[in-house]
Design an enzyme around this catalytic site. Structure first.
Site, PDB file in Angstrom:
ATOM      1  N   LYS A 186     -12.617 -11.984  67.265  1.00 16.77           N
ATOM      2  CA  LYS A 186     -12.946 -11.740  65.864  1.00 16.77           C
ATOM      3  C   LYS A 186     -11.787 -12.173  64.939  1.00 16.77           C
ATOM      4  O   LYS A 186     -10.682 -12.447  65.409  1.00 16.77           O
ATOM      5  CB  LYS A 186     -13.288 -10.264  65.660  1.00 16.77           C
TER       6      LYS A 186
HETATM    7  C1  PLP Z   1     -18.683  -8.927  68.248  1.00 17.75           C
HETATM    8  C2  PLP Z   1     -19.877  -8.322  67.636  1.00 17.75           C
HETATM    9  C3  PLP Z   1     -20.264  -7.009  67.911  1.00 17.75           C
HETATM   10  C4  PLP Z   1     -19.645  -6.167  68.987  1.00 17.75           C
HETATM   11  O1  PLP Z   1     -18.291  -6.057  68.950  1.00 17.75           O
HETATM   12  P1  PLP Z   1     -17.462  -5.681  70.292  1.00 17.75           P
HETATM   13  O2  PLP Z   1     -16.164  -5.246  69.701  1.00 17.75           O
HETATM   14  O3  PLP Z   1     -17.339  -6.922  71.095  1.00 17.75           O
HETATM   15  O4  PLP Z   1     -18.181  -4.584  70.962  1.00 17.75           O
HETATM   16  C5  PLP Z   1     -21.343  -6.490  67.243  1.00 17.75           C
HETATM   17  N1  PLP Z   1     -22.018  -7.215  66.351  1.00 17.75           N
HETATM   18  C6  PLP Z   1     -21.702  -8.479  66.072  1.00 17.75           C
HETATM   19  C7  PLP Z   1     -22.489  -9.239  65.050  1.00 17.75           C
HETATM   20  C8  PLP Z   1     -20.637  -9.087  66.721  1.00 17.75           C
HETATM   21  O5  PLP Z   1     -20.345 -10.373  66.463  1.00 17.75           O
END
Ligand code: PLP
Length: 400
Positions: A186
């Site tokens: 992210k």
């Molecule tokens: C990455 C992501 C998640 C989940 O995040 P994690 O930290 O990997 O559990 C949820 N929703 C979206 C749209 C994402 O891109």
């Protein structure tokens, strides 16, 4: 987009603070921690970044979505409307609470279609889960109007849109609750981590307790805390929070680079008549985490993606056949492949998935190419890449 690309001294300093006093847990052990409260400090920083009264850090973005829903009282028998284009975490988080995910079409924003949402509302609808995909946003004005009209919660999954804004407000801060992920890919990362934000004090207190076994966090003596309600463990560790603390301080710079790179890519492709772009709702500004564009049809998309690969252009996707982000290949959901029994109510609630027509979503997803925007590219590299991409598209279109 990933914070891990620009990473090092600042993160190491914050992590060393934690390692040097040995308190890896975010709660308690007050005497041992030499004043270091990295999770608390990061929550304060994020209140500022996301312009929200309350921030609860949790262990992941998926946990954030579950905790947000639970904090607002969503559970068994409730329906939560969500988009066909998102990450699998969306339905996982909803189903974990025993609620039923109701998938509906997206529109040319690549986010929830307000029209499709309105059609899907039933007396069981408890929340609309809008997912701000690829750095941009759905038509939030229209979705807010629907949520107010029907008195339904509006929850924002802004995991992929850290730093995007709508009418000057950070994405994630518009709905009743917002959710973020700080996983390894992210915009900013903790390694693993997430956050729930809200201006509603009751939801915040619920999130605080629920994400730590229902402990009420009253007083300093952890052993003496009481449990007003049931909870689970979705805590972030001090080590992860320490990494996030360094990363959030880099965010303004990350956003500047992303937006510069996005503008260069967009400028190169907008000269091509066959290329169109997703609609950015009026008042919206993308975070620049991704560059998205549409081509006339799937056949051209397939030729272009093949040529991109052959010419060394990396980090892009067409989501039509992608099993992480789009309904078409979510067979494990459609066939309900669960390791353990699922309630009869939820099984029945998901039967619609076998027959529902998602051709409107197909129309956008099949023609879309989504490119990750890297922080590590130099300006020259982005220009080079943009020109290569434009040349490839022009030659494919010309030879059709
Ligand atoms: C990455 C992501 C998640 C989940 O995040 P994690 O930290 O990997 O559990 C949820 N929703 C979206 C749209 C994402 O891109």
């Amino acid at each position: 987009m990933p914070g891990f690309e620009l990473f090092g001294d600042l993160e190491r300093k914050e992590v060393n603070d934690v390692l040097n006093n040995g308190v890896l847990m975010r709660y308690g052990f007050d005497g041992m921690r030499n004043g270091h409260w990295k999770a608390k400090e990061l929550e304060l920083e994020l209140q500022n970044t996301f312009q929200s009264k309350h921030v609860q850090l949790v262990s992941s973005g998926t946990a954030a979505v579950s905790v947000a829903l639970a904090a607002a009282g969503v559970g068994a028998g409730d329906e939560v409307i969500m988009p066909t284009f998102t990450f699998v975490a969306s339905f996982e988080a909803i189903m974990m609470l025993g609620a039923t995910p109701i998938l509906v079409d997206i529109d040319d924003t690549l986010g929830l279609s307000p029209e499709a949402v309105e059609k899907a509302i039933t007396p069981k609808t408890k929340a609309i889960m809008v997912v701000q995909m690829c750095g941009s946003m759905a038509n939030m004005d229209a979705l807010e109007t629907i949520s107010n009209k029907h008195n339904i919660l509006l929850i924002e999954d802004a995991c992929q849109a850290i730093g995007g804004t709508y009418n000057g407000k950070p994405l994630g801060s518009i709905g009743d609750l917002g959710c973020f992920s700080f996983d390894f890919v992210k915009t900013i990362t903790c390694g693993e981590g997430g956050a729930v934000i809200t201006n509603n004090k009751e939801y915040y207190i619920n999130a605080d307790h629920y994400s730590d076994h229902g402990h009420d966090h009253v007083g300093n003596d952890r052993g003496a805390e009481t449990h007003p309600f049931l909870g689970y463990n979705f805590r972030i560790s001090e080590l992860h929070a320490a990494v996030g603390l360094a990363q959030v301080r880099r965010l303004p710079k990350f956003l500047e680079i992303q937006k510069r790179n996005l503008n260069i890519l967009q400028a190169a492709l907008q000269e091509i008549p066959e290329v169109t772009f997703r609609t950015i709702p009026k008042g919206g500004e993308e975070s620049g985490a991704f560059f998205n564009f549409f081509l006339p049809d799937l056949e051209i998309v397939n030729k272009v993606t093949k040529a991109f690969q052959e010419n060394g252009i990396d980090a892009f996707w067409n989501y039509y056949n992608n099993s992480w982000h789009y309904i078409r290949e979510w067979h494990h959901l459609k066939d309900l492949k669960s390791l353990y029994p699922i309630s009869a109510e939820l099984i029945k609630g998901l039967e619609y998935l076998k027959t529902k027509d998602f051709s409107k979503s197909d129309h956008y997803i099949s023609r879309n190419i989504s490119c990750l925007i890297k922080l590590s590219w130099t300006e020259e590299e982005v220009h080079d890449r943009a020109n290569k991409m434009a040349d490839i598209i022009k030659s494919v279109v010309l030879n059709k």
